[in-house]
Motif scaffolding. Structure first.
Motif, PDB file in Angstrom:
ATOM      1  N   LEU A 205       8.338  -2.831   5.932  1.00 50.74           N
ATOM      2  CA  LEU A 205       9.737  -2.724   6.365  1.00 50.74           C
ATOM      3  C   LEU A 205      10.591  -3.855   5.844  1.00 50.74           C
ATOM      4  CD1 LEU A 205       9.189  -1.705  10.083  1.00 50.74           C
ATOM      5  CD2 LEU A 205       9.292  -0.280   8.046  1.00 50.74           C
ATOM      6  N   ALA A 206      10.044  -5.085   5.871  1.00 49.60           N
ATOM      7  CA  ALA A 206      10.837  -6.238   5.451  1.00 49.60           C
ATOM      8  C   ALA A 206      11.154  -6.145   3.960  1.00 49.60           C
ATOM      9  CB  ALA A 206      10.083  -7.532   5.767  1.00 49.60           C
ATOM     10  N   GLY A 207      10.122  -5.914   3.141  1.00 47.15           N
ATOM     11  CA  GLY A 207      10.319  -5.891   1.695  1.00 47.15           C
ATOM     12  C   GLY A 207      11.218  -4.747   1.248  1.00 47.15           C
TER      13      GLY A 207
ATOM     14  N   GLY B 279       3.440  -9.125   4.948  1.00 44.26           N
ATOM     15  CA  GLY B 279       2.944  -8.738   6.273  1.00 44.26           C
ATOM     16  C   GLY B 279       2.129  -9.829   6.933  1.00 44.26           C
TER      17      GLY B 279
ATOM     18  N   GLY C 120      -5.918  -4.711  16.953  1.00 44.55           N
ATOM     19  CA  GLY C 120      -4.867  -3.695  17.130  1.00 44.55           C
ATOM     20  C   GLY C 120      -5.380  -2.332  16.669  1.00 44.55           C
TER      21      GLY C 120
ATOM     22  N   TRP D 170       8.271 -13.248  -0.472  1.00 43.18           N
ATOM     23  CA  TRP D 170       6.934 -12.933   0.024  1.00 43.18           C
ATOM     24  C   TRP D 170       7.096 -12.123   1.306  1.00 43.18           C
ATOM     25  CZ3 TRP D 170       2.948 -13.136  -2.915  1.00 43.18           C
ATOM     26  CH2 TRP D 170       1.650 -13.332  -2.438  1.00 43.18           C
TER      27      TRP D 170
ATOM     28  N   CYS E 233      -0.870   3.032  20.844  1.00 44.19           N
ATOM     29  CA  CYS E 233      -1.208   1.800  20.129  1.00 44.19           C
ATOM     30  C   CYS E 233      -1.656   0.748  21.136  1.00 44.19           C
ATOM     31  CB  CYS E 233       0.025   1.318  19.360  1.00 44.19           C
ATOM     32  SG  CYS E 233      -0.300  -0.140  18.370  1.00 44.19           S
TER      33      CYS E 233
ATOM     34  N   ARG F 193       5.361   5.165  11.307  1.00 47.36           N
ATOM     35  CA  ARG F 193       5.441   4.349  10.089  1.00 47.36           C
ATOM     36  C   ARG F 193       5.196   5.220   8.866  1.00 47.36           C
ATOM     37  NH1 ARG F 193       5.181  -1.183  10.304  1.00 47.36           N
ATOM     38  NH2 ARG F 193       5.545  -0.947   8.072  1.00 47.36           N
TER      39      ARG F 193
ATOM     40  N   LEU G  53      -5.830 -10.753  14.648  1.00 53.27           N
ATOM     41  CA  LEU G  53      -4.374 -10.895  14.703  1.00 53.27           C
ATOM     42  C   LEU G  53      -3.985 -12.258  15.280  1.00 53.27           C
ATOM     43  CD1 LEU G  53      -3.503  -7.363  16.088  1.00 53.27           C
ATOM     44  CD2 LEU G  53      -2.734  -8.283  13.901  1.00 53.27           C
TER      45      LEU G  53
ATOM     46  N   MET H 289       9.392  -4.757  14.225  1.00 52.28           N
ATOM     47  CA  MET H 289      10.040  -4.018  13.135  1.00 52.28           C
ATOM     48  C   MET H 289      11.506  -4.437  13.011  1.00 52.28           C
ATOM     49  SD  MET H 289       8.363  -0.244  13.243  1.00 52.28           S
ATOM     50  CE  MET H 289       8.315   0.143  14.958  1.00 52.28           C
TER      51      MET H 289
ATOM     52  N   HIS I 241       6.611  -5.023  -5.611  1.00 53.81           N
ATOM     53  CA  HIS I 241       5.188  -4.717  -5.812  1.00 53.81           C
ATOM     54  C   HIS I 241       4.553  -4.438  -4.457  1.00 53.81           C
ATOM     55  CE1 HIS I 241       5.048  -6.221 -10.010  1.00 53.81           C
ATOM     56  NE2 HIS I 241       6.101  -6.902  -9.583  1.00 53.81           N
ATOM     57  N   GLU I 242       3.941  -3.280  -4.323  1.00 56.82           N
ATOM     58  CA  GLU I 242       3.259  -2.920  -3.072  1.00 56.82           C
ATOM     59  C   GLU I 242       1.768  -2.726  -3.367  1.00 56.82           C
ATOM     60  OE1 GLU I 242       3.369  -2.688   0.216  1.00 56.82           O
ATOM     61  OE2 GLU I 242       1.432  -1.655   0.163  1.00 56.82           O
TER      62      GLU I 242
ATOM     63  N   GLY J 222       3.150   0.121  17.113  1.00 54.36           N
ATOM     64  CA  GLY J 222       3.526   0.890  18.300  1.00 54.36           C
ATOM     65  C   GLY J 222       4.571   1.953  17.994  1.00 54.36           C
TER      66      GLY J 222
HETATM   67  C1  FAD Z   1      -0.870  -3.719  17.364  1.00 56.23           C
HETATM   68  C2  FAD Z   1       0.551  -3.853  16.891  1.00 56.23           C
HETATM   69  C3  FAD Z   1       1.541  -3.084  17.477  1.00 56.23           C
HETATM   70  C4  FAD Z   1       2.860  -3.220  17.062  1.00 56.23           C
HETATM   71  N1  FAD Z   1       3.825  -2.465  17.665  1.00 56.23           N
HETATM   72  C5  FAD Z   1       5.105  -2.612  17.326  1.00 56.23           C
HETATM   73  C6  FAD Z   1       6.125  -1.842  17.949  1.00 56.23           C
HETATM   74  O1  FAD Z   1       5.882  -0.973  18.787  1.00 56.23           O
HETATM   75  N2  FAD Z   1       7.402  -2.079  17.595  1.00 56.23           N
HETATM   76  C7  FAD Z   1       7.731  -2.998  16.650  1.00 56.23           C
HETATM   77  O2  FAD Z   1       8.934  -3.169  16.379  1.00 56.23           O
HETATM   78  N3  FAD Z   1       6.792  -3.715  16.016  1.00 56.23           N
HETATM   79  C8  FAD Z   1       5.486  -3.544  16.328  1.00 56.23           C
HETATM   80  N4  FAD Z   1       4.528  -4.259  15.682  1.00 56.23           N
HETATM   81  C9  FAD Z   1       4.927  -5.193  14.628  1.00 56.23           C
HETATM   82  C10 FAD Z   1       5.349  -4.491  13.332  1.00 56.23           C
HETATM   83  O3  FAD Z   1       4.375  -3.549  12.945  1.00 56.23           O
HETATM   84  C11 FAD Z   1       5.522  -5.529  12.233  1.00 56.23           C
HETATM   85  O4  FAD Z   1       6.304  -6.587  12.724  1.00 56.23           O
HETATM   86  C12 FAD Z   1       6.164  -4.933  10.977  1.00 56.23           C
HETATM   87  O5  FAD Z   1       5.330  -3.961  10.426  1.00 56.23           O
HETATM   88  C13 FAD Z   1       6.399  -6.028   9.953  1.00 56.23           C
HETATM   89  O6  FAD Z   1       6.813  -5.486   8.727  1.00 56.23           O
HETATM   90  P1  FAD Z   1       6.490  -6.260   7.376  1.00 56.23           P
HETATM   91  O7  FAD Z   1       7.227  -5.556   6.325  1.00 56.23           O
HETATM   92  O8  FAD Z   1       6.702  -7.717   7.550  1.00 56.23           O
HETATM   93  O9  FAD Z   1       4.913  -6.103   7.171  1.00 56.23           O
HETATM   94  P2  FAD Z   1       4.074  -4.795   6.853  1.00 56.23           P
HETATM   95  O10 FAD Z   1       4.726  -3.595   7.406  1.00 56.23           O
HETATM   96  O11 FAD Z   1       2.680  -5.121   7.249  1.00 56.23           O
HETATM   97  O12 FAD Z   1       4.135  -4.672   5.258  1.00 56.23           O
HETATM   98  C14 FAD Z   1       3.540  -5.614   4.400  1.00 56.23           C
HETATM   99  C15 FAD Z   1       3.192  -4.896   3.097  1.00 56.23           C
HETATM  100  O13 FAD Z   1       2.779  -5.845   2.116  1.00 56.23           O
HETATM  101  C16 FAD Z   1       1.737  -5.267   1.330  1.00 56.23           C
HETATM  102  N5  FAD Z   1       1.010  -6.396   0.721  1.00 56.23           N
HETATM  103  C17 FAD Z   1       0.174  -7.282   1.318  1.00 56.23           C
HETATM  104  N6  FAD Z   1      -0.219  -8.230   0.453  1.00 56.23           N
HETATM  105  C18 FAD Z   1       0.391  -7.935  -0.735  1.00 56.23           C
HETATM  106  C19 FAD Z   1       0.419  -8.579  -2.019  1.00 56.23           C
HETATM  107  N7  FAD Z   1      -0.257  -9.724  -2.242  1.00 56.23           N
HETATM  108  N8  FAD Z   1       1.148  -8.011  -3.031  1.00 56.23           N
HETATM  109  C20 FAD Z   1       1.842  -6.866  -2.801  1.00 56.23           C
HETATM  110  N9  FAD Z   1       1.867  -6.235  -1.604  1.00 56.23           N
HETATM  111  C21 FAD Z   1       1.174  -6.772  -0.574  1.00 56.23           C
HETATM  112  C22 FAD Z   1       0.930  -4.474   2.350  1.00 56.23           C
HETATM  113  O14 FAD Z   1       0.186  -3.454   1.717  1.00 56.23           O
HETATM  114  C23 FAD Z   1       2.036  -3.919   3.238  1.00 56.23           C
HETATM  115  O15 FAD Z   1       2.479  -2.644   2.816  1.00 56.23           O
HETATM  116  C24 FAD Z   1       3.191  -4.139  16.048  1.00 56.23           C
HETATM  117  C25 FAD Z   1       2.202  -4.897  15.434  1.00 56.23           C
HETATM  118  C26 FAD Z   1       0.878  -4.755  15.857  1.00 56.23           C
HETATM  119  C27 FAD Z   1      -0.180  -5.592  15.188  1.00 56.23           C
END
Ligand code: FAD
Length: 343
Positions: free
Chosen positions: A16-18, A136, A147, A133, A184, A99, A233, A262, A35-36, A47
């Protein structure tokens, strides 16, 4: 139209962030390559309950169409073990979307905006100018937090969000699209089980004092392909020697009970956007853009991360659950105040 002399931004991580940062940058005419490591669509441990996402962030990042038609939840019910302890309106509507669908919509929209998205591409280092960066959450050595998630089909629900507190566990149930309910759980469990997939999830739910919920889930149809798990975690700000420009969970992971991770991923993209735009258009050098980005993230998130980290162990402890149970039944639980404290 891209202007000559505008520098490219590279993003590692298409969660979501990227992806939302990529969209925000593309709206400003900035060339972006993302890059994913994985592929789309795919289920993720989450969740799938989005709370506290404001119109400002939706507008800045261009998320309105992506979130169109998503379920809106207005009420929540909380259970301690088998007992329903309170039911209340949410202070603001929350969104329910898987998701699987959300990441797919974001990735398509990013590509349509002219961004370059390279799947199955894992970036190794985070020390290049112009690279963000967004990879995740980091695994935390020694952590026993696990989780797990799975979708159950056409399951009757009490409310938009059911929270079930047990012994070293909390489980959230939220309806998402297509008649699915996302279940979840966050579980503190150092032991292993011989069961696999959704059966392992149900076994742990039962073992941690939520037998009534396990029975209810066993009577529902589960989508085995939606089952996902993640271990080790850790919560709070990520600590690394040279953090560079980090957003989303790569910057900090708020405990999941808040339903706010999220939103924070989107908000972190929004917070760094002006500094990255200034770098790309040549009015800031990279080290200054990074330090301004870090200050913006710290101002926006430090207080709520502190509050959420204090409340998190409280929710899974038995004394605290007695307090929640009693407070809920007597109608004196400051739910709305606590809700606002982690936003
Ligand atoms: C058990 C649990 C329940 C949750 N429930 C909720 C909820 O109900 N509501 C809510 O708002 N939030 C919830 N969260 C939190 C939420 O899922 C995260 O905060 C959110 O997904 C963060 O997004 P992100 O883009 O930072 O990371 P992510 O969504 O994890 O994306 C990171 C991406 O980076 C990629 N990646 C990793 N390393 C590399 C690399 N070196 N090069 C290229 N790509 C790479 C991965 O494949 C992944 O696609 C929950 C988290 C957990 C653990």
């Amino acid at each position: 139209m891209e202007t000559a002399g505008v520098k490219q931004i590279t993003i590692a991580g298409g969660g979501l962030a990227g992806l939302s940062l990529g969209l925000g940058l593309r709206r400003r005419g900035i060339p972006v390559t993302l890059h994913e490591a994985g592929t789309y669509p795919r289920h993720r441990v989450c969740g799938e309950f989005i709370s506290g996402l404001g119109e400002g962030t939706i507008d800045t990042l261009g998320l309105a169409e992506i979130l169109g038609g998503v379920l809106r939840h207005t009420r929540t019910t909380w259970f301690v073990r088998h007992r329903k302890v309170f039911q209340t309106a949410l202070p603001e509507p929350a969104l329910g979307i898987s998701r699987l669908l959300l990441d797919q919509r974001l990735s398509e929209s990013f590509r349509q905006s002219g961004g370059t998205l390279i799947e199955r591409s894992r970036i190794q280092d985070n020390d290049t100018a112009g690279q963000v960066w967004a990879v995740g959450r980091q695994r935390k050595k020694g952590s026993t937090w696990l989780g797990l998630k799975a979708h159950f089909i056409n399951m009757p629900m009490t409310d938009g969000l059911e929270m079930h507190l047990g012994k070293g566990i909390y489980v959230g149930l939220t309806p998402v699209e297509d008649g699915r309910v996302n279940v979840c759980g966050l579980i503190r469990d150092p032991s292993s089980t011989s069961a696999k997939g959704p059966d392992m999830f149900l076994e742990l739910i039962e073992k941690h004092g939520l037998g009534h919920l396990a029975v209810r889930l066993r009577n529902q149809e589960v989508d085995p392909g939606s089952f996902q798990g993640v271990n080790a975690l850790g919560f709070g700000p990520v600590s690394v020697p040279d953090p560079g420009c980090r957003i989303g969970d790569a910057h900090s992971l708020i405990p999941p009970f808040t339903g706010h991770g999220m939103t924070m991923a989107f908000q972190s993209a929004e917070s760094v956007l002006p500094h990255l735009e200034a770098y790309s258009k040549g009015t800031l050098d990279w080290p200054t853009a990074v330090s301004k980005s870090r200050r913006s993230l710290s101002r926006r998130f430090d207080r709520r991360l502190r509050m959420a980290s204090r409340l998190h162990p409280f929710l899974t402890g038995s004394l605290a659950q007695t307090v929640v149970g009693l407070g809920g039944r007597l109608g004196c639980l400051p739910f709305q105040t606590l809700y606002r404290a982690v936003r």
